[in-house]
Design an enzyme around this catalytic site. Structure first.
Site, PDB file in Angstrom:
ATOM      1  N   GLN A 221      34.745  49.268   5.168  1.00 12.69           N
ATOM      2  CA  GLN A 221      34.854  50.339   6.114  1.00 12.69           C
ATOM      3  C   GLN A 221      33.737  50.603   7.282  1.00 12.69           C
ATOM      4  O   GLN A 221      33.910  51.511   8.070  1.00 12.69           O
ATOM      5  CB  GLN A 221      34.908  51.685   5.195  1.00 12.69           C
ATOM      6  N   ARG A 368      37.354  60.137  -0.103  1.00  2.67           N
ATOM      7  CA  ARG A 368      38.061  60.959   0.663  1.00  2.67           C
ATOM      8  C   ARG A 368      37.368  62.352   0.927  1.00  2.67           C
ATOM      9  O   ARG A 368      37.946  63.331   0.547  1.00  2.67           O
ATOM     10  CB  ARG A 368      39.495  61.191  -0.007  1.00  2.67           C
ATOM     11  N   CYS A 369      35.969  62.107   1.283  1.00  2.00           N
ATOM     12  CA  CYS A 369      35.456  63.487   1.260  1.00  2.00           C
ATOM     13  C   CYS A 369      34.400  63.305   2.227  1.00  2.00           C
ATOM     14  O   CYS A 369      33.758  62.009   2.405  1.00  2.00           O
ATOM     15  CB  CYS A 369      34.821  63.398  -0.178  1.00  2.00           C
ATOM     16  N   GLU A 738      40.489  63.914   4.781  1.00  2.00           N
ATOM     17  CA  GLU A 738      40.223  64.324   3.712  1.00  2.00           C
ATOM     18  C   GLU A 738      40.482  66.049   3.262  1.00  2.00           C
ATOM     19  O   GLU A 738      40.002  66.333   2.140  1.00  2.00           O
ATOM     20  CB  GLU A 738      38.696  63.758   3.410  1.00  2.00           C
TER      21      GLU A 738
END
Ligand code: CDP
Length: 784
Positions: A221, A368-369, A738
């Protein structure tokens, strides 16, 4: 010259995702689809023990297998100074263990073979001799004075403590507490969870011994940052390193860190002169790669009897695993946890955090934060609900009383964040109206009278995304800024190169829409390139919902830069001065003479065929964006549940999610992001956790134990929207990817606790499995 008005499908259009054409036809290119000539395959031997000394590793049986090309051990890596590597938080992590193993699943050795199955079989033939040591599986155990020291190889490390971090004003908070009529406290544990992307991690390392060129195709990523880290770790010249992230099957933070497998595969390719592929299996992914959360939190809220919030105090123990490898900006030891005052006008707050080594996998990633915002949001939203009950108030009323009001923005929190914009009451009103809150409360009373357990839960979260301004946000010193390059071709089509990398979020579509909005070329005429460090501008990667706040802004700004030059060319074509040119995308016209006009396509052609004397030809620009602030999306989630008192099973009857992420570039993609996040939030609240037994064995290493909700379990979601633009973002957008994972777990848990409160249940830690809920009901029933 055509000036026909056509609708430009820019911002606000639910354009179908450009990338889906190839993905849903099975024509995507994922790492494991790729084959290079002469490629070898790598498989990793992992430790069966959570903590043990290594007496010796005998590789002879593995080496004798036909098809095995090499067996790599920590000793061999050490000869090349590669047995250890730096982590993103400035610690060190073993690449292949040399002295001892420190968590179950740790990388011990690797087999490189002509065939992936031979490699896997040969791993079984490596004889590693261990002596088991005492094991630490929680920070509470880690801080005990007689706990075994996990990182005894580190000079000066005589215990398991990693860091102490504070934020806010302790004295002001003490003063606030001294004035309180009431203090409500909550101890809660946000369990270790795992992002579990559909595609596990892997790479193909291809070192060309003739040219020195190193190309690593990698599930990453953050390819640019990884290139720099690889150059620093290996000593290879950075211009010879190319990281390519092809299509990624999800990431959710799991594909941010540098894993030992990447390093060993690269070293093996360097030594053997052939490409080496390494692909994790599911269990390897679950037991050894970046986990998330694992925070033991204590919170205290000081209140007046009328519900006015005076102050918040919170302390936490973070379980970092065996190596401190989490993904946080350097200055912020527990990321953005200090957003814990949430959506409330809190006069004072203090946060204290301590991180500990344990015998568990490293890598606390932002699943996802945005860097621990999830844990913070959970803490405050659970605490506020309990406070409301203690005060005898409705939880919605307590929130409304204390929300930061729209006119208070920009709002500086007591921990030093400056919220950009918000209308918390607006989002909550819409959520409550949609779910029919008042009627639900009446229905609940009736059902309670009939002996039923009904509950309604709310969470009004504020997130902090888009790291970030260079003054405060860096990873290993690399400032968290991002770039975009835009080139318009002579025929009026364009290519946009961006530093972010999509893992399913639809960047190839939404970033083209931003360009379309700014310059008037249709999104389908704009190719978006990403993921290849040789062909895209530098940036810190895609995680923590930072793409839209940073790369989205860079894309808008680079488009504006292109328009500056385009205006000059238009003036030349229209034979007027630049000041007399007006631009209403896609048309440049002469002020006061709208019929005298050229389109962006005309200008693009002229940029290569008919440009003014003294001007460089071409129409392109680049822009690196340094955000002035984070963006602060927010929303209210409301959930209604029914709990079965005999089984503890809870059913979600309604789930309403109102999100505000400022301007929505592509409403359909935003809704998809929210659906995904709500599903993951439900999974965490209801069923997921990575647990360990007292010997450090990881329970939850397959999808039989670590559960993913299917369409059958997933609740039906009803979405709503408010729109409060970010005042500092060029297109007013905030991140959204997120929000739903951050905000929703507290809403689900609050609903179940709301149902059980009259029985005396004050808290159940996630996941709220039916067994745990049933136990809580039974315990509440038992005589004190
Ligand atoms: O960094 P990441 O892409 O995971 O998160 P994000 O910036 O929140 O974006 C997720 C997806 O939603 C991207 O395709 C964005 O362009 C899109 N989005 C949008 O259309 N409008 C917004 N206000 C925010 C995101």
């Amino acid at each position: 010259m055509s000036t026909e008005a056509t609708e430009i499908r820019g911002i606000g259009h639910s354009v179908k995702r450009k990338e889906d054409g190839r993905l849903i036809r099975g024509k995507g290119t994922f790492i494991d689809d790729m084959q290079l000539p002469g490629m070898l395959y790598m498989s990793i031997l992992r430790s069966p023990f959570a903590h043990a000394t290594i007496n010796g590793i005998d590789t002879s049986r593995a080496q004798a297998v036909t098809g095995v090309v090499a067996v790599v051990t920590g000793e061999l890596m050490a000869q090349h100074n590669l047995a250890w590597m730096p982590t993103m938080s400035g610690d060190t992590q073993a690449v292949l263990a040399t002295d001892k193993v420190r968590f179950q699943g740790q990388e011990v050795a690797a087999v490189i073979a002509e065939d992936p199955y031979v490699a896997k079989d040969a791993v079984e033939l490596i004889d590693a001799d261990y002596d088991a040591l005492g094991v630490v599986v929680s920070p509470q155990q880690a801080l005990a004075s007689d706990a075994p020291v996990i990182r005894d190889e580190k000079e000066g490390q005589s215990d398991n403590h990693i860091y102490h971090w504070e934020s806010g004003d302790a004295e002001a908070t003490d003063r606030a507490f001294a004035q309180a009529d009431r203090v409500v406290s909550l101890d809660t544990f946000y369990p270790r969870s795992h992002p579990a992307p559909l595609e596990t991690c892997g790479c193909i390392a291809d070192v060309n011994s003739a040219t020195g060129q190193t190309t690593i195709y990698m599930t990453s990523q953050a390819p640019h940052a990884i290139r720099t880290v690889f150059a620093l770790v290996t000593g290879l010249p950075e211009e010879n390193i190319r990281i390519v992230s092809p299509d990624l099957g999800g990431g959710f933070g799991n594909k941010v860190p540098v894993y030992p497998g990447y390093v060993v595969a690269t070293a093996a390719s360097l030594l053997l002169g052939r490409p080496v592929k390494w692909i994790e299996d599911r269990s390897e992914n679950l037991i050894s790669t970046g986990f998330a959360r694992d925070f033991h939190m204590h919170g205290e809220l000081a209140l007046k009897d009328d519900g006015t919030m005076l102050g918040l105090r919170t302390s936490l123990l973070a379980d970092e695993g065996a190596f401190h490898a989490d993904a946080q900006p350097s200055k912020l030891k527990v990321g953005l946890y200090h957003v814990v005052t949430g959506s409330y006008d809190m006069p004072a707050a203090h946060v204290a955090a301590d991180g500990y080594y344990t015998n568990k996998a490293p890598g606390g990633v932002a699943y996802r934060c945005s860097f621990r915002v999830t844990e913070a949001s959970y803490m405050i939203e659970r605490l506020v609900q309990n406070a409301a009950y203690e005060l005898g108030m409705d939880p919605a009323d307590l929130r409304k009383k204390n929300f930061i009001r729209p006119e208070q923005f920009p709002y500086e929190t007591p921990t030093g964040l400056v919220y950009d914009s918000g209308d918390y009451r607006g989002a909550m009103d819409l959520a409550l109206e949609t779910i029919g809150y008042d009627e639900l409360r009446k229905e609940q009373e009736q059902r309670r009278a009939d002996g039923k357990l009904w509950g309604v839960g709310i969470a009004s979260f504020t997130e902090a995304v888009g790291a970030g301004p260079h003054k405060d946000y860096d990873i290993l010193g690399l400032k968290m800024n991002d770039g975009a390059e835009l080139r318009i071709h002579p025929t009026g089509k364009a290519i946009l190169k961006i530093s972010s990398i999509t893992q399913g979020q639809g960047h190839e579509t939404t970033f083209a829409q931003i360009v379309a909005e700014e310059i008037g070329i249709q999104p389908e005429d704009i190719k978006v390139q990403h993921g290849d460090t040789d062909n895209t501008p530098y940036g810190l990667g895609t995680y923590a919902s930072r793409s839209t706040p940073t790369v989205g802004a860079a894309t808008a700004m680079v488009s504006r830069r292109v328009i500056e030059k385009a205006r000059k060319i238009a003036a030349h074509l229209l034979e007027v001065s630049e000041e007399d040119v007006e631009f209403t995308r896609p048309t440049f016209s002469v002020s006061g003479a709208p019929d005298k006009a050229v389109t962006i396509q005309d200008v693009a052609f002229a940029a290569y065929t008919n440009f003014p004397d003294g001007m460089e030809s071409g129409l392109e620009a680049s822009f690196y964006y340094d955000p002035p602030n984070l963006t602060f999306p927010f929303g209210t989630y409301a959930v209604a549940v029914e709990v079965d008192p005999d089984t503890g099973v809870w059913d979600v009857k309604r789930m309403v999610a109102v999100d505000d992420c400022g301007v929505r570039i592509n409403p359909m993609i935003v809704e998809g992001q929210i659906h995904g996040g709500l599903t993951e939030g439900y999974a965490i609240a209801a069923m997921q956790q990575i647990t360990f037994d007292e010997a450090g064995n990881c329970i939850g290493s397959t999808f039989i134990d670590y559960l993913l909700p299917t369409a059958v379990e997933t609740p039906r979601f009803e979405l709503g929207e408010t729109m409060t633009p970010s005042p500092h973002h060029p297109i007013g957008a905030k991140g959204v990817g997120e929000s739903a994972t951050v905000g929703s777990p507290a809403a689900y848990v609050n609903a179940v606790i709301d149902a059980l409160w009259p029985l005396g249940v004050r808290n159940i830690d996630m996941p709220l499995t039916s067994a745990k809920v049933w136990e809580a009901i039974e315990a509440a029933k038992a005589p004190a």
